[in-house]
Scaffold this motif. Structure first.
Motif, mmCIF file in Angstrom:
data_model
loop_
_atom_site.group_PDB
_atom_site.id
_atom_site.type_symbol
_atom_site.label_atom_id
_atom_site.label_comp_id
_atom_site.label_asym_id
_atom_site.label_seq_id
_atom_site.Cartn_x
_atom_site.Cartn_y
_atom_site.Cartn_z
ATOM 1 N N GLU A 264 0.831 -1.204 0.000
ATOM 2 C CA GLU A 264 0.000 0.000 0.000
ATOM 3 C C GLU A 264 0.864 1.253 0.000
ATOM 4 N N GLY A 265 1.970 1.192 0.741
ATOM 5 C CA GLY A 265 2.890 2.319 0.761
ATOM 6 C C GLY A 265 3.491 2.590 -0.602
ATOM 7 N N CYS A 266 3.836 1.533 -1.337
ATOM 8 C CA CYS A 266 4.392 1.688 -2.687
ATOM 9 C C CYS A 266 3.403 2.391 -3.601
ATOM 10 N N CYS A 267 2.132 2.023 -3.482
ATOM 11 C CA CYS A 267 1.094 2.673 -4.276
ATOM 12 C C CYS A 267 1.002 4.155 -3.928
ATOM 13 N N CYS A 268 1.125 4.457 -2.658
ATOM 14 C CA CYS A 268 1.089 5.850 -2.218
ATOM 15 C C CYS A 268 2.280 6.624 -2.778
ATOM 16 N N PHE A 269 3.461 5.997 -2.794
ATOM 17 C CA PHE A 269 4.657 6.659 -3.327
ATOM 18 C C PHE A 269 4.438 7.079 -4.780
ATOM 19 N N VAL A 270 4.005 6.132 -5.623
ATOM 20 C CA VAL A 270 3.874 6.438 -7.052
ATOM 21 C C VAL A 270 2.738 7.420 -7.307
ATOM 22 N N SER A 271 1.678 7.338 -6.504
ATOM 23 C CA SER A 271 0.553 8.257 -6.685
ATOM 24 C C SER A 271 0.987 9.691 -6.395
ATOM 25 N N GLU A 272 1.696 9.881 -5.280
ATOM 26 C CA GLU A 272 2.138 11.221 -4.928
ATOM 27 C C GLU A 272 3.212 11.723 -5.887
ATOM 28 N N LEU A 273 4.051 10.832 -6.382
ATOM 29 C CA LEU A 273 5.068 11.236 -7.352
ATOM 30 C C LEU A 273 4.437 11.634 -8.668
ATOM 31 N N LEU A 274 3.393 10.926 -9.097
ATOM 32 C CA LEU A 274 2.702 11.292 -10.332
ATOM 33 C C LEU A 274 2.124 12.697 -10.209
ATOM 34 N N LYS A 275 1.470 12.981 -9.096
ATOM 35 C CA LYS A 275 0.903 14.314 -8.888
ATOM 36 C C LYS A 275 2.005 15.370 -8.844
ATOM 37 N N CYS A 276 3.119 15.028 -8.225
ATOM 38 C CA CYS A 276 4.247 15.955 -8.131
ATOM 39 C C CYS A 276 4.844 16.243 -9.507
ATOM 40 N N ILE A 277 5.025 15.203 -10.313
ATOM 41 C CA ILE A 277 5.594 15.369 -11.651
ATOM 42 C C ILE A 277 4.695 16.250 -12.512
ATOM 43 N N LEU A 278 3.399 16.019 -12.459
ATOM 44 C CA LEU A 278 2.466 16.821 -13.258
ATOM 45 C C LEU A 278 2.541 18.294 -12.871
ATOM 46 N N TYR A 279 2.669 18.552 -11.587
ATOM 47 C CA TYR A 279 2.748 19.946 -11.146
ATOM 48 C C TYR A 279 4.091 20.579 -11.496
ATOM 49 N N GLN A 280 5.166 19.887 -11.175
ATOM 50 C CA GLN A 280 6.488 20.485 -11.392
ATOM 51 C C GLN A 280 6.843 20.612 -12.863
ATOM 52 N N ARG A 281 6.263 19.756 -13.685
ATOM 53 C CA ARG A 281 6.504 19.883 -15.122
ATOM 54 C C ARG A 281 5.484 20.807 -15.785
ATOM 55 N N GLN A 282 4.833 21.612 -14.962
ATOM 56 C CA GLN A 282 3.962 22.706 -15.401
ATOM 57 C C GLN A 282 2.774 22.237 -16.232
ATOM 58 N N THR B 188 -1.008 22.515 -7.466
ATOM 59 C CA THR B 188 -0.901 21.100 -7.152
ATOM 60 C C THR B 188 -2.270 20.439 -7.308
ATOM 61 N N TYR B 189 -2.262 19.137 -7.482
ATOM 62 C CA TYR B 189 -3.502 18.382 -7.653
ATOM 63 C C TYR B 189 -4.455 18.630 -6.482
ATOM 64 N N ASP B 190 -3.954 18.556 -5.252
ATOM 65 C CA ASP B 190 -4.802 18.719 -4.079
ATOM 66 C C ASP B 190 -5.365 20.136 -3.984
ATOM 67 N N GLN B 191 -4.571 21.126 -4.388
ATOM 68 C CA GLN B 191 -5.075 22.496 -4.417
ATOM 69 C C GLN B 191 -6.198 22.646 -5.439
ATOM 70 N N LEU B 192 -6.021 22.021 -6.605
ATOM 71 C CA LEU B 192 -7.043 22.106 -7.652
ATOM 72 C C LEU B 192 -8.342 21.454 -7.209
ATOM 73 N N VAL B 193 -8.237 20.296 -6.561
ATOM 74 C CA VAL B 193 -9.434 19.613 -6.063
ATOM 75 C C VAL B 193 -10.158 20.512 -5.060
#
Length: 307
Positions: A93-111, A116-121
């Motif tokens: 479950e932790g591994c799933c959390c890692f990749v999920s948060e990294l995906l959101k981070c990549i989308l934000y940092q790569r403009q 951020t995803y959570d801010q948009l929600v």
């Protein structure tokens, strides 16, 4: 499924962002993308009870595994790689959390996202609630949302679906690698990010490190490495997610790509997660363990947007 910030943590992050905006004299958040990583790491470091034995163990988890910041920066600049070594086992479950948060981070940092995803929600829910309140007060239909609102809504729905389906496939199979491809095609993307978890050792929840502690270490390392930021503007690109999973995992949403191979002539940015060999008695996965694993592609692409 645990998330990087709970509601209280997210609100505290918003307060910190507002403080930055006040100091900068700006109407909206336009700070360097890495600022959000520092906010997240600092905010999470204040959560929870630090008096418990397990909490103290987690707070010291990087004492003998974290390389110097200078080495982190060097590897990121010269090799396009960030290594994060955990001092114990983690959960599936932790591994799933890692990749999920990294995906959101990549989308934000790569403009690909203006916030951020959570801010948009949070922003979308607030705007929707405001529209409903105005409709009730006026007893007349409120003017329909503009195009930006609909673009944001569609993007958030796509991200949410990908995140939900990631949870499903992590329940069905070990996922040693995930790819995030931006722009171009599967054969020749413009940008390629790999999250490699082959050397993570998995165990039950009671025997493993806290997900929150691992996330703090992960995002602190990313903040130091500055792997994902870009000084110049980045164009909006479609984002495709692929995961490596067991060929007989019976996943229904992801599509198998039996002939897919990671593009060899594309510069990859690699986030390598592993468990310190000296810190775990659990057996490590061997290369032969991945022979029956194939790539699965998300059937939807995430289309970013700008305000």
């Amino acid at each position: 499924m645990q998330t990087l910030n709970g509601d209280n943590g997210f609100i505290r992050s918003l307060v910190l962002l507002d403080l930055i905006n006040t100091l900068k004299g700006e109407d909206r958040y336009t700070a360097h993308p890495n600022d959000i990583l520092l906010l997240i790491w600092t905010d999470n470091s204040q959560e929870g009870d630090t008096s418990s034995p397990r909490r103290q163990e987690d707070s010291n988890m990087t004492s003998h595994t974290m390389v110097s910041d200078a080495e982190v920066v060097r590897r990121a600049q010269e090799e396009g790689r960030v290594n994060v070594v955990f001092s114990g086992t983690v959960t599936q479950e932790g591994c799933c959390c890692f990749v999920s948060e990294l995906l959101k981070c990549i989308l934000y940092q790569r403009q690909q996202l203006p916030m951020t995803y959570d801010q948009l929600v949070y922003s979308q829910k607030k705007q929707q609630a405001s529209m409903q309140d105005k409709s009730i007060v006026s007893r007349r239909p409120v003017q329909s949302p503009d195009m930006d609102w609909w673009k944001c809504q569609q993007t958030l729905q796509d991200i949410e679906e990908v995140l939900r389906q990631l949870e499903v496939i992590f329940c069905l199979s070990r996922v040693p690698r995930m790819l995030v491809l931006m722009g171009g095609s599967l054969v020749l993307p413009k940008e390629l990010y790999e999250i490699n978890m082959e050397n993570l050792v998995l165990a039950g929840g009671d025997e493993s490190l806290r997900v929150s502690s691992c996330l703090r270490q992960l995002f602190r390392t990313l903040f130091v490495a500055d792997l994902l930021s870009d000084n110049g503007p980045v164009c909006i690109m479609p984002t495709t997610v692929l995961v490596l999973a067991h060929r007989y995992c019976n996943v229904g949403w992801f599509r198998p790509k039996l002939q897919f191979k990671v593009p060899p002539h594309v510069m990859k940015q690699i986030i390598n997660l592993s468990t310190d060999p000296s810190a775990s008695k659990e057996p490590r996965a061997e290369c032969s363990d991945w022979q029956d694993y194939v790539w699965f592609q998300a059937p939807i692409t995430i289309k970013g947007f700008k305000n």
